[in-house]
Design an enzyme around this catalytic site. Sequence first.
Site, PDB file in Angstrom:
ATOM      1  NE  ARG A  66      -5.256 -22.557 -41.552  1.00 16.80           N
ATOM      2  CZ  ARG A  66      -4.191 -21.974 -40.866  1.00 16.80           C
ATOM      3  NH1 ARG A  66      -3.234 -22.881 -40.401  1.00 16.80           N
ATOM      4  NH2 ARG A  66      -4.376 -20.697 -40.627  1.00 16.80           N
ATOM      5  CB  SER A 128      -9.856 -13.602 -45.388  1.00 15.57           C
ATOM      6  OG  SER A 128      -9.336 -14.094 -43.995  1.00 15.57           O
ATOM      7  CG  ASP A 182      -6.751 -12.437 -44.668  1.00 16.04           C
ATOM      8  OD1 ASP A 182      -7.381 -11.235 -44.911  1.00 16.04           O
ATOM      9  OD2 ASP A 182      -6.661 -12.914 -45.611  1.00 16.04           O
TER      10      ASP A 182
HETATM   11  C1  GLC Z   1      -9.880 -10.035 -50.241  1.00 10.33           C
HETATM   12  C2  GLC Z   1     -10.912  -9.828 -49.225  1.00 10.33           C
HETATM   13  C3  GLC Z   1     -10.336  -9.392 -47.964  1.00 10.33           C
HETATM   14  C4  GLC Z   1      -9.053 -10.197 -47.707  1.00 10.33           C
HETATM   15  C5  GLC Z   1      -8.181 -10.476 -48.755  1.00 10.33           C
HETATM   16  C6  GLC Z   1      -7.036 -11.438 -48.332  1.00 10.33           C
HETATM   17  O1  GLC Z   1      -9.412  -9.066 -50.684  1.00 10.33           O
HETATM   18  O2  GLC Z   1     -11.885  -9.014 -49.576  1.00 10.33           O
HETATM   19  O3  GLC Z   1     -11.043  -8.992 -46.746  1.00 10.33           O
HETATM   20  O4  GLC Z   1      -8.126  -9.550 -46.465  1.00 10.33           O
HETATM   21  O5  GLC Z   1      -8.825 -10.983 -49.820  1.00 10.33           O
HETATM   22  O6  GLC Z   1      -7.427 -12.467 -48.193  1.00 10.33           O
END
Ligand code: GLC
Length: 427
Positions: A66, A128, A182
């Site tokens: 997004r 993320s 995130d």
């Molecule tokens: C995976 C990623 C992590 C993220 C999580 C939730 O574990 O490695 O960075 O925070 O997914 O999206």
Amino acid sequence: MDEYIHDDDSYRRVQALLLEEMERGLGKETVAEATVKMFPTYVRSLPDGSERGNFLALDLGGTNFRVLLISLKGEKVNMQNKIYPISQELMAGAGEKLFDHIAGCISNFMMDHQLVGVGRIPLGFTFSFPCRQEGLAVGRLVRWTKGFHCQGVEGEDVVRLLHEAIRRRSDIDVECVALLNDTVGCLMSCAFLDHSTEVGVILGTGTNACYMERLNRVGTWDGDHGQPDQVIINTEWGAFGDNGCIDFVFTDVDRAIDHDSLNPGKQLFEKMISGMYLGEVVRRVLIKCINAGLILSGQVTEELDTPSRFYTKYLSEIEKTIARIMTAATCSTSALWSAREPLILPLPVSIATLLNRIDKPSVTVAVDGSLYRFHPHFHNLMTQKTQELLNPGLKFHLMLSEDGSGKGAALVAAVSNRIAAAAEANK
Ligand code: GLC
């Protein structure tokens, strides 16, 4: 089916091991062999409600990509966003192509919102995936997770890759001023409303958590030691167990899912619980129950026999209509009800570990992710189980984080602006 149900002692053992792994990740001498990486994020202050301004945000790493425009006016937040699909081809292709696509989406979004030619707009990038940050807007991707595996990105600074892609287009004026996970966006977005928020948890496609840690407990911290003497740590707890330390809780189903995944041996804790895998965990457990003659009169349907065909969202849908389904399918309720608790237990175990470490009498835990958001019982089960595993005297509450990846990105950018402006004024 007893192998799927662990006793409280096993969970206390898992808690102790997670704490050990977290401490290893925070130690300068031990981080190299740590699986739970405990990355310092360079976010050290929480919002105080005075944040203002217009920000762009990018959210990459869940089901959707997004672009957002966020306008902060004290407690009031306006948000507009557009979802852009990321094809399987982009997820597995050259990194440069992925970043060109992202820059193209920013450009398209800015055109749509008449943001071209109005001066440089600060951008917060919610990315993320596990990144080792070297500053607020510098972070190297350690490894892809959750089905992404674009070449040429691991080991690189993703903000530099984004800026290069933006420059290749030369039609927009944007500067990424903050890179965040995130979990950090989730924490920031709740902290904006509730100042006792110290933990951010995601239970979506993947699972992970971050929390506010005291600087004197972060051996890997190489920034300044001035006030505030704290920093948000991105735990990357999804990789817990990658060194074999919790093999005793893994079942044959966990092992099979890992074996058939894109990244065998990696993100083992995440594979037990997160949305990308949980449907498949349940499908495989159901087949075992059927084959053992416990449910559905021993009949495995063709659909249920198809890998990845049982989507995680079905869990929430089934729970919502469970009574009706029970009657129609004549299944034994006890099998499903008792199966539910071990499914979610890894999460209360890890949240309680963090809260015990923080050791404050009352902490708010921000939570986001489709699995938490849409499942009718997760909240209550998580609250109850986490409380059981907490040290005496500690209290907490789980708060749903509203759009942390967008709002949180703008808040990280805004807080850093506020601090920079205050430092400038004090010169
Ligand atoms: C995976 C990623 C992590 C993220 C999580 C939730 O574990 O490695 O960075 O925070 O997914 O999206």
